[in-house]
Structure formats: C-alpha cells, structure tokens
Design a protein around this motif. Structure first.
Motif, PDB file in Angstrom:
ATOM      1  N   UNK A  54      18.439   7.417 -59.185  1.00 30.69           N
ATOM      2  CA  UNK A  54      19.491   7.127 -60.153  1.00 30.69           C
ATOM      3  C   UNK A  54      19.876   8.414 -60.889  1.00 30.69           C
ATOM      4  N   UNK A  55      21.172   8.624 -61.036  1.00 31.89           N
ATOM      5  CA  UNK A  55      21.625   9.835 -61.705  1.00 31.89           C
ATOM      6  C   UNK A  55      21.358   9.853 -63.183  1.00 31.89           C
ATOM      7  N   UNK A 115      -2.561   0.998 -60.902  1.00 27.75           N
ATOM      8  CA  UNK A 115      -1.349   0.409 -61.492  1.00 27.75           C
ATOM      9  C   UNK A 115      -0.577   1.462 -62.285  1.00 27.75           C
ATOM     10  N   UNK A 116      -1.302   2.294 -63.013  1.00 33.31           N
ATOM     11  CA  UNK A 116      -0.639   3.350 -63.793  1.00 33.31           C
ATOM     12  C   UNK A 116       0.047   4.338 -62.861  1.00 33.31           C
ATOM     13  N   UNK A 117      -0.623   4.735 -61.785  1.00 30.59           N
ATOM     14  CA  UNK A 117      -0.022   5.675 -60.837  1.00 30.59           C
ATOM     15  C   UNK A 117       1.167   5.047 -60.113  1.00 30.59           C
ATOM     16  N   UNK A 118       1.060   3.761 -59.809  1.00 34.16           N
ATOM     17  CA  UNK A 118       2.172   3.058 -59.166  1.00 34.16           C
ATOM     18  C   UNK A 118       3.372   3.037 -60.106  1.00 34.16           C
ATOM     19  N   UNK A 119       3.108   2.759 -61.371  1.00 32.79           N
ATOM     20  CA  UNK A 119       4.201   2.764 -62.356  1.00 32.79           C
ATOM     21  C   UNK A 119       4.840   4.136 -62.456  1.00 32.79           C
ATOM     22  N   UNK A 120       4.047   5.172 -62.457  1.00 35.05           N
ATOM     23  CA  UNK A 120       4.587   6.533 -62.510  1.00 35.05           C
ATOM     24  C   UNK A 120       5.389   6.846 -61.251  1.00 35.05           C
ATOM     25  N   UNK A 121       4.877   6.389 -60.094  1.00 40.10           N
ATOM     26  CA  UNK A 121       5.578   6.631 -58.832  1.00 40.10           C
ATOM     27  C   UNK A 121       6.926   5.923 -58.828  1.00 40.10           C
ATOM     28  N   UNK A 122       6.960   4.692 -59.288  1.00 38.19           N
ATOM     29  CA  UNK A 122       8.217   3.939 -59.353  1.00 38.19           C
ATOM     30  C   UNK A 122       9.181   4.632 -60.301  1.00 38.19           C
ATOM     31  N   UNK A 123       8.683   5.074 -61.413  1.00 45.48           N
ATOM     32  CA  UNK A 123       9.524   5.755 -62.396  1.00 45.48           C
ATOM     33  C   UNK A 123      10.079   7.062 -61.829  1.00 45.48           C
ATOM     34  N   UNK A 124       9.247   7.793 -61.107  1.00 46.07           N
ATOM     35  CA  UNK A 124       9.683   9.058 -60.491  1.00 46.07           C
ATOM     36  C   UNK A 124      10.742   8.788 -59.436  1.00 46.07           C
ATOM     37  N   UNK A 125      10.538   7.745 -58.637  1.00 45.28           N
ATOM     38  CA  UNK A 125      11.528   7.392 -57.602  1.00 45.28           C
ATOM     39  C   UNK A 125      12.833   6.976 -58.246  1.00 45.28           C
ATOM     40  N   UNK A 126      12.787   6.171 -59.276  1.00 48.99           N
ATOM     41  CA  UNK A 126      14.013   5.720 -59.940  1.00 48.99           C
ATOM     42  C   UNK A 126      14.758   6.898 -60.564  1.00 48.99           C
TER      43      UNK A 126
END
Length: 105
Positions: free
Chosen positions: A104-105, A89-100
């Motif tokens: 997003x600019x 879950x922590x890695x998924x959250x980091x992955x989502x944050x990295x993608x965003x």
C-alpha cells in the motif's frame, strides 16, 4: 577284696554320675542351640521385613520424585510453547504490517 570291690563300685558310681552330668550338659547345650537358632531366625525374618518395607518406601519416594520431575518438565514445556507462540504471533503481525506497508502506498 571287699575293699577293692567297694572302691570299684564307688568309682563306677562316680563314673555313672559324671556320665549323667555330661548327658544333662549336652541336652542343655542342644536346647540353647535350638533357642539361639530360633532367635536368629526371628531376627532374620524381622530384618527381611524391614528391608522390604524400606525398599517399598524408597520405591514410593522415587515414584513421587519422578512425578514431580515430569510435572515440572511438562509445565516448563507448556511455558516455552506459550512463549514461542506469543513470539510467533508478534513476528507474524510485524510481517503482515511490513507487507501492507510495501504493498500500500
């Protein structure tokens, strides 16, 4: 001859008495052997009962120890699954944050 007859009669009487004593001794020995065999059978029966009781007790101990080991393994597995899930879950959250951040600019 009268003396010879008496001596022979006395010897025959003594022989009969000895024969009777021998037969009594044989009967006593036979009774003692039977008693010893009965006692040995009782001891063997008791020993077998004790062996069965000890075997059953040991089997219960082994079953209890096996259950404890299974319970500990299950608890450890659950803990590992929870830890892995938390990390995922922590890695998924980091992955989502990295993608965003990348999108997003």
């Amino acid at each position: 001859m009268d003396v010879s007859s008496r001596v022979l009669n006395e010897l025959a009487s003594r022989e009969q008495a000895l024969d009777a004593q021998i037969e009594a001794a044989r009967q006593d020995a036979a009774r003692e052997i039977e008693a010893a065999q009965a006692q040995a059978a009782g001891i063997l029966k008791d020993a077998q009962a004790q062996a069965q009781a000890l075997s059953a007790e040991r089997e219960q101990d082994i079953n209890a120890e096996s259950q404890v080991i299974r319970d500990e393994a299950q608890a450890q597995s659950k803990e590992e699954v929870l830890t892995t899930h938390t990390r995922s879950e922590a890695k998924l959250g980091q992955a989502v944050e990295t993608i965003l951040r990348a999108v997003l600019p």
